[in-house]
Design a protein around this motif. Structure first.
Motif, PDB file in Angstrom:
ATOM      1  N   ILE A  25     -12.102  -6.098  -2.707  1.00 26.91           N
ATOM      2  CA  ILE A  25     -10.732  -6.603  -2.800  1.00 26.91           C
ATOM      3  C   ILE A  25     -10.329  -7.058  -1.411  1.00 26.91           C
ATOM      4  CG2 ILE A  25      -8.320  -5.965  -3.136  1.00 26.91           C
ATOM      5  CD1 ILE A  25     -11.182  -4.385  -5.105  1.00 26.91           C
ATOM      6  N   VAL A  26      -9.905  -8.302  -1.289  1.00 28.14           N
ATOM      7  CA  VAL A  26      -9.458  -8.850  -0.004  1.00 28.14           C
ATOM      8  C   VAL A  26      -7.935  -8.838   0.018  1.00 28.14           C
ATOM      9  CG1 VAL A  26      -9.485 -10.832   1.541  1.00 28.14           C
ATOM     10  CG2 VAL A  26     -11.510 -10.305   0.155  1.00 28.14           C
ATOM     11  N   GLY A  27      -7.374  -8.105   0.967  1.00 30.71           N
ATOM     12  CA  GLY A  27      -5.927  -7.995   1.077  1.00 30.71           C
ATOM     13  C   GLY A  27      -5.518  -6.541   1.165  1.00 30.71           C
ATOM     14  N   GLY A  28      -4.834  -6.180   2.244  1.00 34.48           N
ATOM     15  CA  GLY A  28      -4.470  -4.780   2.461  1.00 34.48           C
ATOM     16  C   GLY A  28      -3.034  -4.451   2.143  1.00 34.48           C
ATOM     17  N   GLY A  29      -2.352  -5.321   1.375  1.00 30.50           N
ATOM     18  CA  GLY A  29      -0.985  -5.035   0.967  1.00 30.50           C
ATOM     19  C   GLY A  29      -0.961  -4.218  -0.309  1.00 30.50           C
ATOM     20  N   LEU A  30       0.229  -4.075  -0.883  1.00 33.39           N
ATOM     21  CA  LEU A  30       0.366  -3.219  -2.057  1.00 33.39           C
ATOM     22  C   LEU A  30      -0.406  -3.739  -3.261  1.00 33.39           C
ATOM     23  CD1 LEU A  30       4.130  -2.189  -1.838  1.00 33.39           C
ATOM     24  CD2 LEU A  30       2.109  -1.060  -0.890  1.00 33.39           C
ATOM     25  N   THR A  31      -0.456  -5.059  -3.441  1.00 32.41           N
ATOM     26  CA  THR A  31      -1.215  -5.598  -4.572  1.00 32.41           C
ATOM     27  C   THR A  31      -2.700  -5.290  -4.411  1.00 32.41           C
ATOM     28  OG1 THR A  31       0.388  -7.385  -4.915  1.00 32.41           O
ATOM     29  CG2 THR A  31      -1.801  -7.679  -5.864  1.00 32.41           C
ATOM     30  N   GLY A  32      -3.225  -5.474  -3.195  1.00 33.45           N
ATOM     31  CA  GLY A  32      -4.633  -5.176  -2.946  1.00 33.45           C
ATOM     32  C   GLY A  32      -4.941  -3.701  -3.130  1.00 33.45           C
ATOM     33  N   LEU A 162      12.787 -15.163   5.465  1.00 34.24           N
ATOM     34  CA  LEU A 162      12.508 -13.923   4.752  1.00 34.24           C
ATOM     35  C   LEU A 162      11.130 -14.008   4.111  1.00 34.24           C
ATOM     36  CD1 LEU A 162      15.921 -13.219   2.991  1.00 34.24           C
ATOM     37  CD2 LEU A 162      14.993 -12.101   5.022  1.00 34.24           C
ATOM     38  N   ARG A 163      10.447 -12.893   4.109  1.00 35.08           N
ATOM     39  CA  ARG A 163       9.116 -12.849   3.518  1.00 35.08           C
ATOM     40  C   ARG A 163       9.202 -12.956   2.004  1.00 35.08           C
ATOM     41  NH1 ARG A 163       5.027 -11.068   6.815  1.00 35.08           N
ATOM     42  NH2 ARG A 163       5.643 -10.255   8.865  1.00 35.08           N
ATOM     43  N   MET A 164       8.145 -13.459   1.423  1.00 37.27           N
ATOM     44  CA  MET A 164       8.042 -13.502  -0.031  1.00 37.27           C
ATOM     45  C   MET A 164       7.692 -12.103  -0.497  1.00 37.27           C
ATOM     46  SD  MET A 164       5.926 -17.082  -0.264  1.00 37.27           S
ATOM     47  CE  MET A 164       5.866 -17.202  -2.042  1.00 37.27           C
ATOM     48  N   SER A 165       8.660 -11.402  -1.068  1.00 32.91           N
ATOM     49  CA  SER A 165       8.444 -10.024  -1.470  1.00 32.91           C
ATOM     50  C   SER A 165       9.567  -9.584  -2.388  1.00 32.91           C
ATOM     51  CB  SER A 165       8.406  -9.102  -0.244  1.00 32.91           C
ATOM     52  OG  SER A 165       9.689  -9.031   0.356  1.00 32.91           O
ATOM     53  N   CYS A 166       9.310  -8.545  -3.186  1.00 31.94           N
ATOM     54  CA  CYS A 166      10.365  -8.000  -4.035  1.00 31.94           C
ATOM     55  C   CYS A 166      11.431  -7.332  -3.182  1.00 31.94           C
ATOM     56  CB  CYS A 166       9.788  -7.026  -5.061  1.00 31.94           C
ATOM     57  SG  CYS A 166       8.972  -5.585  -4.359  1.00 31.94           S
ATOM     58  N   ALA A 167      11.040  -6.839  -1.999  1.00 35.44           N
ATOM     59  CA  ALA A 167      12.003  -6.201  -1.110  1.00 35.44           C
ATOM     60  C   ALA A 167      13.048  -7.189  -0.610  1.00 35.44           C
ATOM     61  CB  ALA A 167      11.282  -5.560   0.075  1.00 35.44           C
ATOM     62  N   LYS A 200      11.257  -5.973   4.758  1.00 35.92           N
ATOM     63  CA  LYS A 200       9.957  -5.301   4.659  1.00 35.92           C
ATOM     64  C   LYS A 200       9.062  -6.083   3.726  1.00 35.92           C
ATOM     65  CE  LYS A 200       7.718  -1.009   3.284  1.00 35.92           C
ATOM     66  NZ  LYS A 200       7.908   0.351   2.739  1.00 35.92           N
ATOM     67  N   SER A 201       7.851  -6.332   4.174  1.00 39.28           N
ATOM     68  CA  SER A 201       6.924  -7.149   3.387  1.00 39.28           C
ATOM     69  C   SER A 201       6.119  -6.295   2.420  1.00 39.28           C
ATOM     70  CB  SER A 201       5.966  -7.892   4.322  1.00 39.28           C
ATOM     71  OG  SER A 201       5.010  -8.606   3.582  1.00 39.28           O
ATOM     72  N   VAL A 202       5.974  -6.766   1.225  1.00 39.38           N
ATOM     73  CA  VAL A 202       5.072  -6.130   0.288  1.00 39.38           C
ATOM     74  C   VAL A 202       4.237  -7.206  -0.360  1.00 39.38           C
ATOM     75  CG1 VAL A 202       6.647  -4.254  -0.225  1.00 39.38           C
ATOM     76  CG2 VAL A 202       6.727  -6.291  -1.625  1.00 39.38           C
ATOM     77  N   ALA A 203       3.057  -6.837  -0.785  1.00 39.82           N
ATOM     78  CA  ALA A 203       2.240  -7.804  -1.491  1.00 39.82           C
ATOM     79  C   ALA A 203       2.839  -8.024  -2.861  1.00 39.82           C
ATOM     80  CB  ALA A 203       0.807  -7.288  -1.624  1.00 39.82           C
ATOM     81  N   GLY A 204       2.728  -9.189  -3.370  1.00 35.89           N
ATOM     82  CA  GLY A 204       3.327  -9.464  -4.656  1.00 35.89           C
ATOM     83  C   GLY A 204       2.906 -10.788  -5.220  1.00 35.89           C
ATOM     84  N   ARG A 205       3.579 -11.209  -6.234  1.00 30.85           N
ATOM     85  CA  ARG A 205       3.230 -12.439  -6.906  1.00 30.85           C
ATOM     86  C   ARG A 205       4.402 -13.393  -6.872  1.00 30.85           C
ATOM     87  NH1 ARG A 205       1.968  -7.941  -9.407  1.00 30.85           N
ATOM     88  NH2 ARG A 205      -0.200  -7.476  -9.899  1.00 30.85           N
ATOM     89  N   ALA A 206       4.104 -14.668  -6.883  1.00 30.21           N
ATOM     90  CA  ALA A 206       5.161 -15.673  -6.884  1.00 30.21           C
ATOM     91  C   ALA A 206       5.236 -16.321  -8.256  1.00 30.21           C
ATOM     92  CB  ALA A 206       4.871 -16.727  -5.819  1.00 30.21           C
ATOM     93  N   TYR A 207       6.441 -16.551  -8.730  1.00 33.14           N
ATOM     94  CA  TYR A 207       6.635 -17.136 -10.045  1.00 33.14           C
ATOM     95  C   TYR A 207       7.431 -18.440  -9.922  1.00 33.14           C
ATOM     96  CZ  TYR A 207       5.216 -12.565 -11.632  1.00 33.14           C
ATOM     97  OH  TYR A 207       4.518 -11.398 -11.831  1.00 33.14           O
TER      98      TYR A 207
END
Length: 207
Positions: A25-32, A162-167, A200-207
């Protein structure tokens, strides 16, 4: 990992891998992190690894990082910190340092994108297709249009987007709702300062 169809393709692909096979898995954020741990729990017969440009879970608190490392160790997940992936190949990845991490399946969770719908309109968008908004989440080119979440480009702390994140997305939505309500009712309201939005950045998905 950006949606249901991608998840279904991955599930089918994992079902084809023989016991002892390798998954990266490539990516060390929450999704990864979630992807790696879910695969490791569902497929204990596979060798699972996770790689990140910085540290896996590096944005977490020290206490959370200790808990995370314990969980990764318990699940037998190999961690590759400071692994800047520059190329994905059929049998693994290549790092910026010239090293290789071998894997039969590589899962990419290190990036965001937005739906191309906005860029196809006359709305003013950024180079990545995000709708540029003012302090009230209103389009700078079409003031009757409001945009929030990953679809919007709003200024945050220090003038940085702002970062792309749910936060960020949730407070942006609250702010937009307050501004719209104030506009419809004729009252003063709507905090015009998206800098107050959590960044705060979190890994996530864009819609």
């Amino acid at each position: 990992m950006a949606g249901r169809q991608a998840a279904l393709r991955l599930r089918a692909r994992l079902g084809e891998v023989e016991p002892g096979g390798t998954v990266l898995i490539v990516g060390g954020g929450l999704t990864g992190i979630e992807t790696a741990t879910e695969i490791a729990e569902a497929h204990p017969d596979l060798e699972v690894a996770i790689a990140a440009r910085g540290r896996v879970g590096g944005r977490l608190s020290d206490k959370a990082q200790r808990h995370l490392r314990g969980a990764l160790d318990r699940l037998g997940i190999t961690v590759h910190d400071h692994a800047d992936i520059t190329c994905v190949e059929a049998n693994g990845v290549v790092t910026a340092a010239g090293g290789e991490i071998r894997a039969q399946v590589t899962v990419w969770t290190a990036g965001f994108t937005v739906h191309p719908l906005a860029a196809a309109t006359t709305l003013k968008v950024s180079g990545t297709g995000r709708i540029i908004v003012d302090a009230g989440m209103r389009s700078v080119s079409h003031p009757d249009v409001y945009a929030v979440g990953d679809a919007a480009l709003a200024e945050g702390a220090g003038g940085r987007p702002l970062r792309m994140s749910c936060a960020s997305a949730n407070p942006m939505a609250w702010l937009a709702a307050d501004v719209i309500a104030a506009r419809l009712t004729g009252r003063k309201g709507g905090n015009p300062a998206p800098r107050a939005v959590m960044t705060k950045s979190v890994a996530g998905r864009a819609y």
